[in-house]
Write an enzyme that holds these catalytic residues in place. Structure first.
Site, PDB file in Angstrom:
ATOM      1  N   VAL A 200       0.834  -1.191   0.000  1.00  0.00           N
ATOM      2  CA  VAL A 200       0.000   0.000   0.000  1.00  0.00           C
ATOM      3  C   VAL A 200       0.876   1.251   0.000  1.00  0.00           C
ATOM      4  CG1 VAL A 200      -1.997  -1.078   1.095  1.00  0.00           C
ATOM      5  CG2 VAL A 200      -0.170  -0.144   2.521  1.00  0.00           C
ATOM      6  N   CYS A 201       0.269   2.346  -0.405  1.00  0.00           N
ATOM      7  CA  CYS A 201       0.987   3.619  -0.403  1.00  0.00           C
ATOM      8  C   CYS A 201       1.345   3.993   1.026  1.00  0.00           C
ATOM      9  CB  CYS A 201       0.110   4.712  -1.004  1.00  0.00           C
ATOM     10  SG  CYS A 201       0.160   4.651  -2.794  1.00  0.00           S
ATOM     11  N   PRO A 202       2.459   4.621   1.260  1.00  0.00           N
ATOM     12  CA  PRO A 202       3.422   5.127   0.279  1.00  0.00           C
ATOM     13  C   PRO A 202       4.591   4.184   0.023  1.00  0.00           C
ATOM     14  CG  PRO A 202       4.007   5.956   2.434  1.00  0.00           C
ATOM     15  CD  PRO A 202       2.837   5.016   2.631  1.00  0.00           C
TER      16      PRO A 202
END
Lengths: 363, 75
Positions: free
Chosen positions: B12-14
């Protein structure tokens, strides 16, 4: 049931529609409030934070215009400072663990991120427990510590329009500086495979400021639409989420209101946007991300209950009306995000998902 | 010129961007880094990072539903 109540019952459908549009715009715009706060620390960028403030400024103009026209009636409450500070910090810390704020979690759930499903369920449970359930007493206690002046215009004894002008001017300067910076660089776009309206709606990369302006307009529209159903507020996520938690346990139809429709609409809208854009995929997180999503979700529910709202209700809506609660929550959410980002993103604990990036040399 | 592949699918981001920045430090100047990612926000943050650092992007494409690939040259 009176005729008024019947029409109110039908009017909550506007919540579902507005929520769906909002979910669509959040997904397509890649708008992430957690990212906006986090980037201030991790990459020292104000690009998304400026976009976030565009929403506040646009909404501020609209809300005070609606108030002046008598469509809505803004009333200054008190300022429960202790709950706002503690809850804001807890919420800001938790959104890094959850990988998105409340709204971000709703729309990522609609994109198929299983980690966000966990975070969402825990957020709903946490919010319900701290708003209506066994832990509601702690919320009442912490929020009973308050100051009488609830907003800046009343404390200063000035017209809110002076504050609106200052806000719009400040945000305007930040927008122009960012656009100037962008003019000097070349950002690559994905090749266009669609054309016309379907390219614009389901493929094109939207500029953060365009997305922000649209969200600002949606946030303005939320006020009269919600008001018409007897829910006298703008966009809000945590209250309705807590209501969903209680509703699932009790089946009490009184809880089904405009706000609950709004958050359900977020899920539907982002799912439609992701599906239409070929961006829906069930993505299963690793063990560590799963645990973080669960803890983060609970922390979001807790923090938002104490603070009196999440990044939307407090940091985006209550700021637009210049309430002390809104601005204090915004500040402490950003601080909480910064501390958690230092620990979980920039710190030694985990740089990336693996200790060192797995690189394969191909040629 | 050598090409290196960084797989970040599932992250998942970041984190895809965090890893891309680290990987960029590891590779030699003139080499290319192919970053595969499936985090939607990366479609904004990764080309933005390349643009801000003046790294040429030699390829940016969609591999499938919610899957993208971007090739960035270290210059």
């Amino acid at each position: 049931m009176t005729l008024d109540q019947v029409s109110d019952g039908h009017m909550i459908i506007t919540g579902l529609l507005l929520g769906a549009v909002l979910g669509f715009v959040f997904q397509r715009g890649r708008f992430c409030v957690t990212g906006a706060f986090r980037d201030l620390f991790t990459i020292r960028s104000t690009r998304w934070f400026t976009a976030f403030m565009v929403i506040v400024a646009v909404q501020s103009i609209g809300v005070f215009a609606l108030d002046a026209l008598g469509v809505i009636n803004l009333e200054g409450g008190t300022f429960p400072w202790l709950g706002t500070i503690l809850g804001g910090f807890i919420f800001g810390f938790a959104i890094i663990l959850a990988g998105g704020c409340a709204t971000g979690t709703y729309y990522r759930a609609g994109e198929g991120l299983v980690g966000s499903w966990f975070a969402l369920i825990c957020y709903i449970a946490g919010a319900a427990a701290f708003r209506f359930g066994p832990l509601a007493g702690t919320t009442d206690a912490v929020r009973s510590v308050e100051m009488q002046d609830g907003n800046l215009q009343e404390a200063l004894g000035v017209t809110p329009w002076i504050l609106v002008i200052l806000l719009v001017a400040g945000v305007g300067v930040a927008v122009l500086r960012q656009l100037n910076r962008e003019r000097q660089m070349h950002k690559v776009q994905l090749p266009a495979l669609k054309s016309g309206i379907s390219h614009v709606l389901t493929e094109k990369a939207w500029h953060p400021f365009v997305t922000a302006a649209i969200i600002g307009i949606i946030a303005i529209a939320a006020w009269p639409l919600s008001w018409a159903t007897g829910r006298e507020a703008g966009l809000g996520i945590t209250g309705p989420s807590a209501q969903i938690g209680v509703f699932l346990g009790t089946g009490d139809m009184e809880l089904v209101d405009w706000g609950m429709m709004l958050v359900l609409g977020l899920l539907i809208g982002s799912f439609i946007a992701a599906k239409a854009s070929g961006e829906f995929k069930i993505r299963v997180p690793d063990a560590q991300t799963t645990v973080r999503s669960i803890i983060g979700g609970l922390g979001m529910g807790w923090g938002a209950a104490w603070a009196g709202g999440c990044t939307i209700g407090n940091a985006m809506v209550n700021t637009a009306t210049f309430s002390f609660q809104g601005w204090t929550a915004l500040l402490f959410m950003v601080l909480g995000t910064g501390v958690a980002a230092k620990i979980f993103i920039m710190g030694g604990g985990r740089k990336g998902a693996t200790a060192t990036p797995k690189l394969t040399t191909v040629s | 010129m050598t090409q290196h592949v960084l797989e970040t699918d599932g992250q998942v981001c970041p984190f895809p961007l965090v890893e891309a920045r680290q990987a960029m430090e590891q590779i030699a100047s003139g080499d290319e880094l192919i970053i595969n990612f499936d985090c939607t926000q990366g479609t904004d943050s990764i080309p933005q990072w390349a643009a801000e650092n003046g790294y040429p992007v030699t390829d940016f494409s969609k591999r499938g539903a919610a899957e993208w690939s971007i090739t960035v040259r270290k210059s």
